[in-house]
Design a protein around this motif. Sequence first.
Motif, PDB file in Angstrom:
ATOM      1  N   ARG A 246       0.833  -1.220   0.000  1.00  0.00           N
ATOM      2  CA  ARG A 246       0.000   0.000   0.000  1.00  0.00           C
ATOM      3  C   ARG A 246       0.862   1.262   0.000  1.00  0.00           C
ATOM      4  O   ARG A 246       0.569   2.235  -0.700  1.00  0.00           O
ATOM      5  CB  ARG A 246      -0.909   0.020   1.231  1.00  0.00           C
ATOM      6  CG  ARG A 246      -2.090  -0.909   1.146  1.00  0.00           C
ATOM      7  CD  ARG A 246      -3.100  -0.558   2.246  1.00  0.00           C
ATOM      8  NE  ARG A 246      -4.163  -1.549   2.286  1.00  0.00           N
ATOM      9  CZ  ARG A 246      -4.111  -2.687   3.003  1.00  0.00           C
ATOM     10  NH1 ARG A 246      -3.045  -2.959   3.753  1.00  0.00           N
ATOM     11  NH2 ARG A 246      -5.108  -3.534   2.968  1.00  0.00           N
ATOM     12  N   CYS A 261      -4.339  -1.365  -4.147  1.00  0.00           N
ATOM     13  CA  CYS A 261      -4.923  -1.255  -2.815  1.00  0.00           C
ATOM     14  C   CYS A 261      -6.235  -2.041  -2.733  1.00  0.00           C
ATOM     15  O   CYS A 261      -6.531  -2.663  -1.710  1.00  0.00           O
ATOM     16  CB  CYS A 261      -5.144   0.203  -2.431  1.00  0.00           C
ATOM     17  SG  CYS A 261      -3.579   1.062  -2.134  1.00  0.00           S
ATOM     18  N   ASN A 262      -7.019  -2.024  -3.821  1.00  0.00           N
ATOM     19  CA  ASN A 262      -8.252  -2.828  -3.841  1.00  0.00           C
ATOM     20  C   ASN A 262      -7.934  -4.302  -3.621  1.00  0.00           C
ATOM     21  O   ASN A 262      -8.618  -4.988  -2.853  1.00  0.00           O
ATOM     22  CB  ASN A 262      -8.967  -2.679  -5.192  1.00  0.00           C
ATOM     23  CG  ASN A 262      -9.631  -1.324  -5.351  1.00  0.00           C
ATOM     24  OD1 ASN A 262      -9.846  -0.604  -4.363  1.00  0.00           O
ATOM     25  ND2 ASN A 262      -9.955  -0.962  -6.584  1.00  0.00           N
ATOM     26  N   ASP A 265      -6.848  -4.930  -0.043  1.00  0.00           N
ATOM     27  CA  ASP A 265      -8.008  -4.967   0.861  1.00  0.00           C
ATOM     28  C   ASP A 265      -8.677  -6.335   0.816  1.00  0.00           C
ATOM     29  O   ASP A 265      -9.065  -6.880   1.851  1.00  0.00           O
ATOM     30  CB  ASP A 265      -9.032  -3.893   0.465  1.00  0.00           C
ATOM     31  CG  ASP A 265      -8.523  -2.489   0.782  1.00  0.00           C
ATOM     32  OD1 ASP A 265      -7.487  -2.374   1.477  1.00  0.00           O
ATOM     33  OD2 ASP A 265      -9.154  -1.513   0.317  1.00  0.00           O
ATOM     34  N   ARG A 266      -8.831  -6.887  -0.397  1.00  0.00           N
ATOM     35  CA  ARG A 266      -9.472  -8.210  -0.511  1.00  0.00           C
ATOM     36  C   ARG A 266      -8.623  -9.288   0.171  1.00  0.00           C
ATOM     37  O   ARG A 266      -9.149 -10.182   0.816  1.00  0.00           O
ATOM     38  CB  ARG A 266      -9.717  -8.569  -1.982  1.00  0.00           C
ATOM     39  CG  ARG A 266     -10.779  -7.685  -2.655  1.00  0.00           C
ATOM     40  CD  ARG A 266     -11.387  -8.332  -3.903  1.00  0.00           C
ATOM     41  NE  ARG A 266     -10.414  -8.638  -4.934  1.00  0.00           N
ATOM     42  CZ  ARG A 266      -9.923  -7.750  -5.810  1.00  0.00           C
ATOM     43  NH1 ARG A 266     -10.305  -6.471  -5.762  1.00  0.00           N
ATOM     44  NH2 ARG A 266      -9.061  -8.113  -6.726  1.00  0.00           N
ATOM     45  N   ASP A 268      -6.511  -8.772   2.641  1.00  0.00           N
ATOM     46  CA  ASP A 268      -6.619  -8.516   4.088  1.00  0.00           C
ATOM     47  C   ASP A 268      -7.880  -9.157   4.663  1.00  0.00           C
ATOM     48  O   ASP A 268      -7.839  -9.795   5.718  1.00  0.00           O
ATOM     49  CB  ASP A 268      -6.658  -7.000   4.342  1.00  0.00           C
ATOM     50  CG  ASP A 268      -5.458  -6.535   5.165  1.00  0.00           C
ATOM     51  OD1 ASP A 268      -4.805  -7.388   5.792  1.00  0.00           O
ATOM     52  OD2 ASP A 268      -5.175  -5.329   5.158  1.00  0.00           O
ATOM     53  N   SER A 269      -8.997  -8.975   3.967  1.00  0.00           N
ATOM     54  CA  SER A 269     -10.267  -9.562   4.430  1.00  0.00           C
ATOM     55  C   SER A 269     -10.162 -11.075   4.483  1.00  0.00           C
ATOM     56  O   SER A 269     -10.623 -11.711   5.445  1.00  0.00           O
ATOM     57  CB  SER A 269     -11.416  -9.201   3.486  1.00  0.00           C
ATOM     58  OG  SER A 269     -11.497  -7.821   3.351  1.00  0.00           O
TER      59      SER A 269
END
Lengths: 278, 278
Positions: A246, A261-262, A265-266, A268-269
């Motif tokens: 990031r 970053c998208n 995020d996925r 990370d989830s």
Amino acid sequence: MPMRIHSNISVVEHVMRDLLLGGPVALAAKYHLDGGGSRARAILALDAASALNLDDTAATSCACAAELLHNASLVHDDLQEQDATRRGRPALWRKFDAATAICAGDLMISAAFASLAAHPDLRRALILTHEAVAKTAHGQVDDALARTATLADYHMLVGAKTGPLLALPVRLALCAAGAPGDEIAADIGRKLSVAYQVLDDLTDVDDDRAAGRVNICVLFEASGHSRPTAAMIARGEAQSALQTARNLADRLPNNVGIAFCNLADRLDSALMELADAA
Amino acid sequence: MPMRIHSNISVVEHVMRDLLLGGPVALAAKYHLDGGGSRARAILALDAASALNLDDTAATSCACAAELLHNASLVHDDLQEQDATRRGRPALWRKFDAATAICAGDLMISAAFASLAAHPDLRRALILTHEAVAKTAHGQVDDALARTATLADYHMLVGAKTGPLLALPVRLALCAAGAPGDEIAADIGRKLSVAYQVLDDLTDVDDDRAAGRVNICVLFEASGHSRPTAAMIARGEAQSALQTARNLADRLPNNVGIAFCNLADRLDSALMELADAA
């Protein structure tokens, strides 16, 4: 700035299949594509293309090239590792046979290059794509040979095998726009690949241990940690790689970093879901 | 008109290796290339380029693309057919392993496309090359599945598997020069491939019979001919294909046909040597 929602992932699906040109091997390759998958590389290309205001033809070209190469590597990798299933169905080599799997992967590599015919800076795109394929091939062989590793080796192995094809869709988009940031995108690819691999490792730890494959959890257990602690440290390693990705992404021009970053995020989830399930 | 003698087959050898970019898989691919081979496709490209007055960069680009694709198909084909030797040495998959053989073929396909970066009509060259790879892949799978065939099937199978990559070097050269004759070159590739395959069949008849592979001599023996007569009819079939190829070659512009005629002459000599030895 919110990303423009692009509706053309379905165009990418369509064009990928068109590029296979029909015939028995195309049928096998389509069987593999129909199994689904995250299409993370296609989405990276479309997000980056959107940030760079590329036209749909160029965006689709970048997306298809990267996604076809990734899927070719899966088809060949499944055969090399003798993995019988992929996405809950028989892997291509099991559904058809080994010879068809080899030819289907070859066809998908060729189709990936053909998709570059719609790229505005075709000559440079060819070189970038070949470099990514070469690095992936070398990484795949090094990975198949590796049986033990230090954490530094792990980062290197994983970055070499998975990084180039994760960076490629964004590098192709930057190249299409004549925008800078190529080296940063390559670095981000390596970081994201670690998070990707840790996710795989967390779900495959028993299989990998049995097969003697490199797995970050096995690595931490070998240095004296309990199984839950090893998993926790592995997740931390992935989260730290995502944070670095990031930070690097912020340095890319025209908000292209949002594409990475998208994906971060996925990932990370997904890591958090695994932690909750543990 | 005598052909200009071109000295750059050694340049082609050098550039093919450069395009592999180093690393463990490149090493394996170079092992395969170092085994030699006729380089018929590279010579076709150089002869055609010479007739069309293409510059050396374009000529080398056409030659490397076709020759690398051909060698990639050999590396993958040896693995698919479990052929242990190639040109008197262990086949790549035996010298290294199956995983390395798959990756080495992938790398050579990718390098072939990268060599097109030096082609003057890159976009069209990409499409021509992808079509040739796709047809070869389909032909390879059809051929692996075929166990019996009529003579018409034989021509179709062989033309589909070997024809596209024999025609490609000349088609790429015609494309570089913006010259007509593309369809004729594709037809000639199919004809020459029959002569090529008959030569192979004449030397491999016992192995092919044992493995249940399609072989034109076995085909004629099955219809009641003695072994020597079957071989003689097979040779006649090849010579007739070569003559058709020559007739078609006369219709190509700028004496480009000489490239194909040179190859037809070499194949004719090889057929006569085999007849003398029989």
